[in-house]
Design a protein around this motif. Structure first.
Motif, PDB file in Angstrom:
ATOM      1  N   THR A 276       0.844  -1.186   0.000  1.00  0.00           N
ATOM      2  CA  THR A 276       0.000   0.000   0.000  1.00  0.00           C
ATOM      3  C   THR A 276       0.880   1.238   0.000  1.00  0.00           C
ATOM      4  O   THR A 276       2.082   1.172   0.296  1.00  0.00           O
ATOM      5  CB  THR A 276      -0.913   0.039   1.239  1.00  0.00           C
ATOM      6  OG1 THR A 276      -0.110   0.193   2.416  1.00  0.00           O
ATOM      7  CG2 THR A 276      -1.743  -1.243   1.359  1.00  0.00           C
ATOM      8  N   ALA A 277       0.266   2.380  -0.304  1.00  0.00           N
ATOM      9  CA  ALA A 277       1.011   3.639  -0.296  1.00  0.00           C
ATOM     10  C   ALA A 277       1.551   3.940   1.098  1.00  0.00           C
ATOM     11  O   ALA A 277       2.670   4.438   1.240  1.00  0.00           O
ATOM     12  CB  ALA A 277       0.109   4.771  -0.779  1.00  0.00           C
TER      13      ALA A 277
ATOM     14  N   GLY B 105      -5.382  -1.241  -4.436  1.00  0.00           N
ATOM     15  CA  GLY B 105      -5.842  -0.590  -5.656  1.00  0.00           C
ATOM     16  C   GLY B 105      -5.220   0.765  -5.890  1.00  0.00           C
ATOM     17  O   GLY B 105      -4.997   1.166  -7.045  1.00  0.00           O
ATOM     18  N   ARG B 106      -4.934   1.509  -4.825  1.00  0.00           N
ATOM     19  CA  ARG B 106      -4.384   2.851  -5.003  1.00  0.00           C
ATOM     20  C   ARG B 106      -2.985   2.800  -5.614  1.00  0.00           C
ATOM     21  O   ARG B 106      -2.588   3.693  -6.360  1.00  0.00           O
ATOM     22  CB  ARG B 106      -4.365   3.593  -3.670  1.00  0.00           C
ATOM     23  CG  ARG B 106      -5.754   4.003  -3.184  1.00  0.00           C
ATOM     24  CD  ARG B 106      -5.689   4.917  -1.966  1.00  0.00           C
ATOM     25  NE  ARG B 106      -6.999   5.379  -1.578  1.00  0.00           N
ATOM     26  CZ  ARG B 106      -7.810   4.747  -0.727  1.00  0.00           C
ATOM     27  NH1 ARG B 106      -7.406   3.600  -0.196  1.00  0.00           N
ATOM     28  NH2 ARG B 106      -8.996   5.234  -0.419  1.00  0.00           N
TER      29      ARG B 106
ATOM     30  N   HIS C  36      -1.989   0.569  -7.781  1.00  0.00           N
ATOM     31  CA  HIS C  36      -2.228   0.338  -9.206  1.00  0.00           C
ATOM     32  C   HIS C  36      -2.574   1.641  -9.909  1.00  0.00           C
ATOM     33  O   HIS C  36      -2.033   1.959 -10.983  1.00  0.00           O
ATOM     34  CB  HIS C  36      -3.356  -0.677  -9.388  1.00  0.00           C
ATOM     35  CG  HIS C  36      -3.760  -0.884 -10.816  1.00  0.00           C
ATOM     36  ND1 HIS C  36      -4.869  -0.272 -11.357  1.00  0.00           N
ATOM     37  CD2 HIS C  36      -3.193  -1.606 -11.818  1.00  0.00           C
ATOM     38  CE1 HIS C  36      -4.974  -0.623 -12.625  1.00  0.00           C
ATOM     39  NE2 HIS C  36      -3.980  -1.427 -12.928  1.00  0.00           N
ATOM     40  N   ALA C  37      -3.474   2.415  -9.322  1.00  0.00           N
ATOM     41  CA  ALA C  37      -3.869   3.683  -9.926  1.00  0.00           C
ATOM     42  C   ALA C  37      -2.675   4.624 -10.065  1.00  0.00           C
ATOM     43  O   ALA C  37      -2.505   5.292 -11.090  1.00  0.00           O
ATOM     44  CB  ALA C  37      -4.975   4.338  -9.097  1.00  0.00           C
ATOM     45  N   ALA C  38      -1.829   4.652  -9.037  1.00  0.00           N
ATOM     46  CA  ALA C  38      -0.663   5.545  -9.073  1.00  0.00           C
ATOM     47  C   ALA C  38       0.317   5.129 -10.167  1.00  0.00           C
ATOM     48  O   ALA C  38       0.866   5.978 -10.882  1.00  0.00           O
ATOM     49  CB  ALA C  38       0.018   5.554  -7.710  1.00  0.00           C
TER      50      ALA C  38
ATOM     51  N   GLN D 117      -1.293   6.017 -13.627  1.00  0.00           N
ATOM     52  CA  GLN D 117      -1.384   7.465 -13.859  1.00  0.00           C
ATOM     53  C   GLN D 117      -0.016   8.097 -14.065  1.00  0.00           C
ATOM     54  O   GLN D 117       0.106   9.104 -14.772  1.00  0.00           O
ATOM     55  CB  GLN D 117      -2.109   8.131 -12.693  1.00  0.00           C
ATOM     56  CG  GLN D 117      -3.593   7.781 -12.625  1.00  0.00           C
ATOM     57  CD  GLN D 117      -4.236   8.187 -11.315  1.00  0.00           C
ATOM     58  OE1 GLN D 117      -3.634   8.896 -10.503  1.00  0.00           O
ATOM     59  NE2 GLN D 117      -5.465   7.737 -11.096  1.00  0.00           N
TER      60      GLN D 117
ATOM     61  N   ASP E 179     -10.169   0.558  -7.390  1.00  0.00           N
ATOM     62  CA  ASP E 179      -8.873   1.071  -6.958  1.00  0.00           C
ATOM     63  C   ASP E 179      -8.917   1.743  -5.585  1.00  0.00           C
ATOM     64  O   ASP E 179      -7.876   2.075  -5.030  1.00  0.00           O
ATOM     65  CB  ASP E 179      -8.319   2.061  -7.988  1.00  0.00           C
ATOM     66  CG  ASP E 179      -7.664   1.350  -9.172  1.00  0.00           C
ATOM     67  OD1 ASP E 179      -7.399   0.144  -9.042  1.00  0.00           O
ATOM     68  OD2 ASP E 179      -7.419   1.992 -10.200  1.00  0.00           O
ATOM     69  N   SER E 180     -10.115   1.947  -5.039  1.00  0.00           N
ATOM     70  CA  SER E 180     -10.201   2.550  -3.703  1.00  0.00           C
ATOM     71  C   SER E 180     -10.064   1.512  -2.592  1.00  0.00           C
ATOM     72  O   SER E 180      -9.920   1.873  -1.419  1.00  0.00           O
ATOM     73  CB  SER E 180     -11.535   3.288  -3.544  1.00  0.00           C
ATOM     74  OG  SER E 180     -12.624   2.369  -3.500  1.00  0.00           O
TER      75      SER E 180
ATOM     76  N   ASP F 230      -7.939  -0.960  -0.679  1.00  0.00           N
ATOM     77  CA  ASP F 230      -6.501  -1.150  -0.508  1.00  0.00           C
ATOM     78  C   ASP F 230      -6.133  -2.367   0.337  1.00  0.00           C
ATOM     79  O   ASP F 230      -4.960  -2.709   0.437  1.00  0.00           O
ATOM     80  CB  ASP F 230      -5.904   0.095   0.156  1.00  0.00           C
ATOM     81  CG  ASP F 230      -4.976   0.852  -0.785  1.00  0.00           C
ATOM     82  OD1 ASP F 230      -4.857   0.442  -1.952  1.00  0.00           O
ATOM     83  OD2 ASP F 230      -4.384   1.849  -0.356  1.00  0.00           O
TER      84      ASP F 230
END
Length: 319
Positions: free
Chosen positions: A37-38, A62-63, A65-67, A70, A288-289, A291
């Motif tokens: 995770t972040a 998921g976050r 992955h999104a990072a 993006q 993506d929300s 985690d």
């Protein structure tokens, strides 16, 4: 600079992470950290000082992955047979339930990462070691020639993949445990083009921090009776069902079924009208929300003087 390796938590993924770090170390210091995770990544970077870092993620949220998507960042995805990764973890000393949780959670997220346009997908046993290292060097723009890659590979244990010990462990596995593993991993063993139902037996749940093995006595104050399986689901809309057997004395009780993934996502009150089978459902959308792994929790809402609840199974069906 961060170099991300995403994959099942077995020998091959670790080999890819350490091979990448060795390539980077040809020109500058580099560390390998584990983070899903972040928040975990931030803590690791604060610990290491934030220099060149290879990040190994076995069931990332998921976050992350999104990072990655993006930011248009290149990363490596490693794939392997889940049964043999489970064997590797248990042979390394992991408790069976914990190892199965980790492998099932990784299987759920790997396809999402592998489908990303900046992912390099490497399969255990599909590439000769120097060739695999060369593909990662090119993907991460590490300046390594053939001699350097050969020296790096020679200095690392080989990428194990489906070795004989893992195969033998799976073959000799107790039939009851093999059924548990196949229920939790079966949807990831074929080549299905859409999510498949998943099943978790009572052994994947905990009561008072111990694996659930039979009826749970509800006598006493309101409390959590059991929870589990702490497993990530693939992206999409799901219906989670909890199947239980209710004793006659427990039919006057009110239960609360909750779904958590780091935070509470859904809940409902369950009032059994008669003894015998009871099934309750909760719906969730995994995107993506989300985690953290998902966990179902069944609790009593008030004190009880008698009665038992027996978990039969939990299932997740794609909606």
């Amino acid at each position: 600079m961060l170099y991300f390796i995403v994959g099942l938590p077995g020998c091959f993924g670790r080999w890819c992470a350490h091979a990448t770090a060795a390539m980077v170390r040809k020109t500058r210091p580099c560390e390998v950290v584990m983070a899903d995770t972040a928040a975990q990544l931030t803590r690791q970077l604060l610990r290491t000082g934030g220099g060149e870092t290879v990040v190994l993620a076995s069931h990332p949220g998921g976050r992350l992955h999104a990072a990655l998507v993006q930011s248009n960042r290149n990363f490596v995805v490693t794939v392997d047979d889940p049964r043999y990764v489970l064997a590797e973890l248990v042979l390394e000393g992991r408790e069976f339930r914990d190892a199965l949780r980790l492998v099932a959670s990784a299987c759920a997220v790997i396809p999402r990462y592998a489908a990303s346009p900046r992912a390099l997908v490497l399969g255990a046993g599909r590439h000769e070691a120097v060739a695999a290292a060369g593909m990662m060097a090119s993907h991460f723009a590490c300046p390594c020639d053939g001699d350097s890659l050969g020296a790096i590979v020679a200095g690392l244990p080989g990428p194990a993949g489906e070795d004989n010990r893992a195969r033998a462990w799976w073959t000799m596995l107790d039939p009851a445990r093999r059924t548990i593993a196949q229920d939790a991993l079966g949807a990831y063993l074929g080549a299905a083009d859409k999510p498949q139902p998943l099943t978790w037996g009572r052994e994947m749940f905990l009561a008072n921090d111990c694996p659930l093995s039979g009826p749970v006595d509800i006598t006493g104050r309101a409390r959590v009776l059991f929870e589990g399986p702490e497993v990530t689901l693939p992206e999409g809309a799901w219906r989670l069902s909890l199947e239980t057997e209710i004793s006659r004395a427990a039919t006057e009780q009110e239960f609360e079924l909750e779904l958590f993934a780091g935070r509470r996502l859904a809940s409902r009150t369950v009032r059994p009208e008669r003894s015998g089978p009871m099934r309750a459902h909760l719906d969730v959308v995994v995107d993506d929300s989300v985690d953290y792994p998902l966990s179902l929790r069944l609790s009593t809402r008030r004190a009880a003087f008698d009665g038992t609840v027996t978990l039969v199974r939990a299932t997740a069906h794609p909606r």
